[in-house]
Scaffold this motif. Structure first.
Motif, mmCIF file in Angstrom:
data_model
loop_
_atom_site.group_PDB
_atom_site.id
_atom_site.type_symbol
_atom_site.label_atom_id
_atom_site.label_comp_id
_atom_site.label_asym_id
_atom_site.label_seq_id
_atom_site.Cartn_x
_atom_site.Cartn_y
_atom_site.Cartn_z
ATOM 1 N N SER A 297 0.835 -1.211 0.000
ATOM 2 C CA SER A 297 0.000 0.000 0.000
ATOM 3 C C SER A 297 0.868 1.259 0.000
ATOM 4 O O SER A 297 0.548 2.250 -0.669
ATOM 5 C CB SER A 297 -0.917 -0.020 1.232
ATOM 6 N N GLY A 298 2.026 1.221 0.761
ATOM 7 C CA GLY A 298 2.934 2.363 0.723
ATOM 8 C C GLY A 298 3.531 2.582 -0.668
ATOM 9 O O GLY A 298 3.661 3.718 -1.145
ATOM 10 N N ILE A 299 3.872 1.486 -1.348
ATOM 11 C CA ILE A 299 4.399 1.595 -2.719
ATOM 12 C C ILE A 299 3.354 2.186 -3.652
ATOM 13 O O ILE A 299 3.652 3.026 -4.514
ATOM 14 C CB ILE A 299 4.874 0.218 -3.204
ATOM 15 N N LEU A 300 2.095 1.758 -3.480
ATOM 16 C CA LEU A 300 1.017 2.274 -4.326
ATOM 17 C C LEU A 300 0.823 3.776 -4.112
ATOM 18 O O LEU A 300 0.575 4.528 -5.065
ATOM 19 C CB LEU A 300 -0.286 1.528 -4.033
ATOM 20 N N ILE A 301 0.933 4.230 -2.847
ATOM 21 C CA ILE A 301 0.792 5.670 -2.572
ATOM 22 C C ILE A 301 1.888 6.458 -3.305
ATOM 23 O O ILE A 301 1.637 7.500 -3.924
ATOM 24 C CB ILE A 301 0.841 5.916 -1.051
ATOM 25 N N GLN A 302 3.108 5.925 -3.243
ATOM 26 C CA GLN A 302 4.213 6.613 -3.930
ATOM 27 C C GLN A 302 4.008 6.610 -5.452
ATOM 28 O O GLN A 302 4.299 7.604 -6.132
ATOM 29 C CB GLN A 302 5.538 5.937 -3.584
ATOM 30 N N PHE A 303 3.491 5.491 -5.993
ATOM 31 C CA PHE A 303 3.203 5.447 -7.428
ATOM 32 C C PHE A 303 2.144 6.487 -7.802
ATOM 33 O O PHE A 303 2.236 7.136 -8.849
ATOM 34 C CB PHE A 303 2.730 4.043 -7.838
ATOM 35 N N GLU A 304 1.110 6.617 -6.963
ATOM 36 C CA GLU A 304 0.075 7.625 -7.221
ATOM 37 C C GLU A 304 0.683 9.027 -7.250
ATOM 38 O O GLU A 304 0.345 9.853 -8.111
ATOM 39 C CB GLU A 304 -1.012 7.543 -6.149
#
Length: 581
Positions: A297-304
């Motif tokens: 989920s942290g990786i997804l936030i950074q991708f966003e």
């Protein structure tokens, strides 16, 4: 290694003809399908420099180089090569392991000694079976010697200097099938097959998994040892295997039943330990899943955030300030980031679906008392969904307003940028035309410089040739003056000024004359000295050249080649010089 033949110079001439690479006696290029370890030749094998009977180290022969056959001189006979324009002589299919050849077309007066003299240079001869009808069979020691003998097929043989029909013949060499050759070849193949079977057996034994250790027989002493091992966690698996083997063998009886029961009871005590270990591993797995989900989920936030940066950079205010290459890179990076983000988002959603399915399975197993709490939770979820729906509507309206504003701004910017773009295109076209004209000028200048360089090279060659001619004329004039002065002296001085001063020099003149006689196109001084060094290592190149320059009517020096390939060669002119002196 020395060359076992009566006239080494004849073979050296045949193998080292001027302008041709030295050839083996087989005259065939190296074949890729020849296996020297098996001795099985699908084609004609190559002649290597390590073969007995050849003292010359040949370089690799190009496939398009023609094979040149020379006259071969022996003690009692002479071999003349066939017409090179004729097709090669036909041969039968090569038998496996062939070491025997058929030789036909022998002279009627040919003896076994002459056959040995001709074919012993191909290799060691084991046996000769001569017939009264002008043919024979020759068996060699090795298979490659047969290929050397086939090289002589088509040669015309003449005994001595006789021209009688009984002293001449045309050799025809072909493969012959012999029982001894086939037997030796079969023995070799059987030996290779045995070696291959042994190698495969060793490989299978190496790859075979090791057999389990043997299980000891049951006894009271061994039973007590196994009972102690069953209580130890580290030795439990080994002890259980021994217990299972004893039970399957039928070692349980009335006397040993109590011992086996106690061992089975000890094995049962490990069930609780295994269950606890499983629960600990499941707990670790759940913690790892939770950590993975949080990290994802942290990786997804950074991708966003990264995708939002790309989208903001793609807006009109910032987009116009980037170059074409930078815009292309930004759009490619944006697509890649969106694809990776979607993949990770799908993975996270899959994990959440699995958790929801597990939760739904647990809910089915729950009692009816929890139904009221579930209904209240559903109501709260419905209210939350309504609030989310309203917020999404408001966001959609805001996005529509932003799109309309962006369209209006783009229309204004296009109208303002049209004249600027046309001016930039004109400037770029003018710059390209100027670069093309400059490139054409550079190419013309390069061609002119190349022509000047070639002209200078030709002038240089002509000047060098003129200098050499002048030097030769000066040397001839000095010799003529010296000879005119020497003619006034008495006879004793003329005898002392003879060009050949010792018997050693006379021998050298004879050897060099013979060598150059068989090289009608001449040879360089290095080539002559390399031949003389085989006879005597103390011979000096400068002494040989000085001796040859003193004998002008016997040897003459000429220049051959063009340009960078100019080479000085000495030729034998004794026959012409005999007429002049």
């Amino acid at each position: 290694m020395t060359l076992p033949m009566s006239d080494p110079t004849a073979w050296a001439t045949a193998m080292n003809n001027l302008g041709m690479a030295p050839l083996g006696i087989a005259g065939q290029p190296i074949l890729p399908d020849f296996d020297p370890a098996l001795g099985m030749m699908t084609g004609i094998p190559p002649i290597t420099p390590m073969m007995p009977g050849l003292g010359i180290v040949p370089p690799p022969i190009p496939p398009d180089m023609p094979v040149v056959k020379e006259i071969i001189h022996c003690k009692s006979c002479t071999l003349f090569p066939p017409n090179p324009n004729l097709p090669p002589p036909a041969t039968r299919e090569r038998p496996p392991g062939c070491k025997t050849v058929f030789v036909g077309g022998l002279p009627e007066n040919g003896t076994e000694q002459i056959i040995v003299e001709v074919f012993e240079q191909c290799g060691e001869i084991i046996a000769i079976r001569k017939s009264k009808k002008n043919f024979c069979h020759i068996r060699f020691a090795e298979e490659y010697m047969v290929d050397k003998a086939l090289y002589l097929s088509g040669y015309r043989i003449r005994l001595g200097s006789s021209t009688d029909k009984k002293d001449t013949g045309r050799l025809h060499v072909d493969f012959a099938q012999a029982r001894d050759d086939l037997y030796e070849w079969e023995c070799k193949q059987r030996m290779l097959a045995r070696e291959e079977r042994h190698r495969r057996r060793m490989e299978e034994e190496r790859l075979r998994p090791p057999s389990p250790p043997p299980v000891v027989h049951y006894s009271d002493h061994e039973c007590s040892i196994v009972a102690e091992k069953l209580k130890d966690d580290s030795k439990f698996s080994e002890a259980v295997q021994t217990l299972l083997t004893w039970i399957e063998r039928g070692e349980v009886n009335r006397r040993s039943a109590n011992n086996f029961y106690s061992m089975i009871q000890s094995a049962n005590s490990h069930v609780r330990r295994l269950v606890n270990e499983k629960a600990a591993h499941e707990k670790d797995m759940e913690e790892a899943k939770e950590k993975f989900k949080q990290a994802l989920s942290g990786i997804l936030i950074q991708f966003e955030q990264i995708v939002a940066v790309y989208h903001s950079a793609s807006k009109q205010k910032a987009w116009d300030h980037f170059t074409k290459a930078q815009r292309k890179n930004i759009s490619v990076w944006c697509k890649q980031a969106e694809e990776i983000r979607n993949i990770h988002n799908d993975e996270l959603m899959g994990i959440r679906r699995e958790e929801e399915m597990e939760m739904s399975d647990d809910e089915i197993e729950e009692t009816t008392e929890t139904k009221e709490t579930e209904e209240s939770a559903l109501v709260s979820q419905a209210e939350a969904l309504k609030e989310e729906n309203d917020s999404l509507r408001w966001q959609l309206d805001a996005y529509r307003n932003e799109v309309e504003l962006l369209k209006q701004e783009q229309g204004k910017a296009h109208r303002e940028d049209d004249p600027n773009k046309e001016q930039q295109l004109k400037l770029l076209q003018q710059a390209l035309q100027g670069m093309q004209q400059h490139l054409l000028k550079v190419q013309e200048e390069y061609k002119r410089k190349e022509a000047e360089l070639e002209k200078i090279k030709d002038d240089k060659l002509q000047v060098e040739k003129m200098l050499e001619n002048l030097k030769e004329k000066e040397s001839c004039a000095s010799r003529l003056c010296a000879s005119s002065q020497d003619s006034d002296y008495p006879l004793e001085k003329t005898l002392n000024s003879c060009p050949i001063k010792s018997e050693r020099e006379a021998l050298l003149v004879g050897i060099i004359s013979t060598f150059l006689h068989v090289h009608p196109f001449g040879a360089s001084i290095e080539y002559i000295c390399s031949y003389l060094h085989r006879l005597d290592n103390k011979i000096c190149t400068s002494d040989v050249e000085c001796l040859m320059s003193r004998l002008q009517h016997t040897f003459k020096q000429e220049m051959t080649g063009v340009g960078a390939s100019l080479e000085k060669r000495w030729k034998f002119c004794g026959f012409e010089g005999l007429k002049l002196t």
